[in-house]
Write a protein that holds these residues in place. Structure first.
Motif, PDB file in Angstrom:
ATOM      1  N   UNK A 136     -83.538  43.491  28.471  1.00 21.66           N
ATOM      2  CA  UNK A 136     -82.116  43.552  28.134  1.00 21.66           C
ATOM      3  C   UNK A 136     -81.565  44.942  28.427  1.00 21.66           C
ATOM      4  N   UNK A 137     -82.295  45.978  28.027  1.00 22.18           N
ATOM      5  CA  UNK A 137     -81.833  47.345  28.261  1.00 22.18           C
ATOM      6  C   UNK A 137     -81.725  47.643  29.758  1.00 22.18           C
ATOM      7  N   UNK A 138     -82.729  47.231  30.530  1.00 23.00           N
ATOM      8  CA  UNK A 138     -82.674  47.447  31.974  1.00 23.00           C
ATOM      9  C   UNK A 138     -81.529  46.698  32.623  1.00 23.00           C
ATOM     10  N   UNK A 139     -81.338  45.440  32.215  1.00 23.87           N
ATOM     11  CA  UNK A 139     -80.228  44.661  32.746  1.00 23.87           C
ATOM     12  C   UNK A 139     -78.887  45.253  32.387  1.00 23.87           C
ATOM     13  N   UNK A 162     -77.065  41.258  41.165  1.00 21.08           N
ATOM     14  CA  UNK A 162     -78.100  40.238  41.154  1.00 21.08           C
ATOM     15  C   UNK A 162     -79.364  40.742  40.461  1.00 21.08           C
ATOM     16  N   UNK A 163     -79.667  42.027  40.623  1.00 23.53           N
ATOM     17  CA  UNK A 163     -80.827  42.593  39.924  1.00 23.53           C
ATOM     18  C   UNK A 163     -80.627  42.521  38.410  1.00 23.53           C
ATOM     19  N   UNK A 164     -79.396  42.760  37.955  1.00 18.20           N
ATOM     20  CA  UNK A 164     -79.127  42.631  36.519  1.00 18.20           C
ATOM     21  C   UNK A 164     -79.303  41.184  36.081  1.00 18.20           C
ATOM     22  N   UNK A 165     -78.889  40.227  36.923  1.00 19.49           N
ATOM     23  CA  UNK A 165     -79.127  38.813  36.638  1.00 19.49           C
ATOM     24  C   UNK A 165     -80.624  38.553  36.459  1.00 19.49           C
ATOM     25  N   UNK A 201     -72.290  34.005  29.317  1.00 16.02           N
ATOM     26  CA  UNK A 201     -71.070  34.674  29.799  1.00 16.02           C
ATOM     27  C   UNK A 201     -71.299  35.296  31.169  1.00 16.02           C
ATOM     28  N   UNK A 202     -72.463  35.933  31.340  1.00 13.75           N
ATOM     29  CA  UNK A 202     -72.760  36.560  32.630  1.00 13.75           C
ATOM     30  C   UNK A 202     -72.929  35.506  33.726  1.00 13.75           C
ATOM     31  N   UNK A 203     -73.537  34.391  33.372  1.00 15.10           N
ATOM     32  CA  UNK A 203     -73.701  33.316  34.344  1.00 15.10           C
ATOM     33  C   UNK A 203     -72.341  32.763  34.773  1.00 15.10           C
ATOM     34  N   UNK A 204     -71.438  32.637  33.823  1.00  9.15           N
ATOM     35  CA  UNK A 204     -70.089  32.158  34.145  1.00  9.15           C
ATOM     36  C   UNK A 204     -69.321  33.172  34.985  1.00  9.15           C
ATOM     37  N   UNK A 205     -69.637  34.448  34.812  1.00  9.01           N
ATOM     38  CA  UNK A 205     -68.864  35.504  35.475  1.00  9.01           C
ATOM     39  C   UNK A 205     -68.901  35.375  36.984  1.00  9.01           C
ATOM     40  N   UNK A 206     -70.081  35.285  37.561  1.00  5.35           N
ATOM     41  CA  UNK A 206     -70.147  35.190  39.020  1.00  5.35           C
ATOM     42  C   UNK A 206     -70.534  33.792  39.472  1.00  5.35           C
ATOM     43  N   UNK A 207     -71.672  33.297  38.989  1.00  4.90           N
ATOM     44  CA  UNK A 207     -72.148  31.991  39.441  1.00  4.90           C
ATOM     45  C   UNK A 207     -71.140  30.900  39.099  1.00  4.90           C
ATOM     46  N   UNK A 208     -70.602  30.934  37.872  1.00  6.11           N
ATOM     47  CA  UNK A 208     -69.644  29.919  37.470  1.00  6.11           C
ATOM     48  C   UNK A 208     -68.364  29.958  38.284  1.00  6.11           C
ATOM     49  N   UNK A 252     -78.344  32.414  42.652  1.00  4.78           N
ATOM     50  CA  UNK A 252     -79.338  31.792  41.783  1.00  4.78           C
ATOM     51  C   UNK A 252     -80.727  31.858  42.405  1.00  4.78           C
ATOM     52  N   UNK A 253     -80.804  31.687  43.728  1.00 13.13           N
ATOM     53  CA  UNK A 253     -82.092  31.729  44.413  1.00 13.13           C
ATOM     54  C   UNK A 253     -82.746  33.101  44.286  1.00 13.13           C
ATOM     55  N   UNK A 254     -81.972  34.152  44.537  1.00  8.04           N
ATOM     56  CA  UNK A 254     -82.515  35.508  44.423  1.00  8.04           C
ATOM     57  C   UNK A 254     -82.904  35.807  42.979  1.00  8.04           C
TER      58      UNK A 254
END
Length: 269
Positions: A176-179, A130-133, A248-255, A68-70
């Motif tokens: 969105x496209x870059x992510x 993390x860059x995609x985040x 969904x993406x937040x739940x994937x790793x951070x969650x 989350x910090x990065x």
């Protein structure tokens, strides 16, 4: 990013960074734009120093707090660049508040140690994720600005000189496209080279919560981009899909990391 074990200097920098962000958030409504930008710039530099300190020395570790910090630092970096091109962008208070929370979480929950047999390529794999985040986080910020601009237009209260709605929309979908590209690369790397990245067959591709939520997020963002290109999706319908994919993406790793590190007190990156 993979951060090393927390050091006293790193903790002190993290606390100073959170304080600088907090001061910016509290005083943003009372200071002029130039002063607020200087404060936010100082917090951003302290944040960068905190991350750099975490990269030097100690045994590598990672978790939801550093992630989350990065991510917050990347979103602020995007804002710093864009504010030069679009001075009317005004989300300094919100971003400063989010930055303070993210840095404090990284100080309180520095993550778990990586497996000793992990590949040297693992940092690149995690950096892509993390860059995609960061890019999706920037997209969410712009989607929020877009929704606020639409509301002002409907109420005939849009300020003169603001960022045009179509510009905000174009920027949102560019992020969105870059992510999506970076998320695709992250998933492909995990699928094709999982055993090599983690240095053990135990971590080979498997259908765990992180994988399922990551794929669901990938599908959601893919549908959003196709809907935009083929059917001209825009406005509330598009932003709702964006928000759903981001959750969904937040739940994937951070969650999943939060549950493992904080609730279950176990797990590796």
């Amino acid at each position: 990013m993979i951060l090393a074990s927390p050091s006293p200097l790193g903790v002190a920098l993290g606390i100073a960074t959170a304080a600088a962000y907090g001061l910016t958030a509290v005083t943003a409504s009372r200071l002029n734009r130039s002063a607020t930008q200087w404060l936010l710039g100082l917090a951003w530099l302290l944040h960068a120093a905190t991350l750099a300190c975490g990269l030097v020395g100690g045994q590598a570790r990672f978790g939801f707090g550093p992630a989350l910090s990065v991510t917050a630092w990347l979103v602020l970096t995007v804002y710093a660049i864009e504010s030069r091109m679009y001075p009317a962008l005004n989300v300094r208070r919100v971003l400063a508040g989010l930055g303070a929370v993210a840095v404090l979480l990284a100080v309180l929950f520095p993550g778990t140690l990586l497996h000793v047999s992990a590949s040297p390529w693992l940092p690149l794999h995690l950096a892509l994720g993390i860059a995609s985040y960061g890019l999706f986080g920037a997209a969410v910020v712009h989607a929020g600005l877009m929704g606020h601009a639409e509301k002002q237009i409907r109420q005939a209260s849009a300020p003169a000189g603001g960022v045009p709605l179509l510009t905000l929309e174009r920027l949102t979908f560019r992020f969105v496209a870059g992510g999506f590209v970076l998320l695709t690369a992250t998933l492909l790397a995990g699928f094709l080279f999982s055993e090599m990245l983690y240095g053990t067959s135990v971590r080979s591709w498997k259908w765990d919560h992180k994988t399922v939520f990551s794929l669901l997020a990938w599908v959601t963002f893919g549908v959003l981009l196709i809907g935009r290109a083929r059917f001209g999706w825009r406005g509330r319908a598009a932003t709702r899909v964006l928000y759903a994919g981001s959750v969904l993406l937040l739940l994937a790793y951070v969650g999943s990391r939060f549950v493992l590190e904080v609730v279950l007190h176990r797990g590796s990156a």
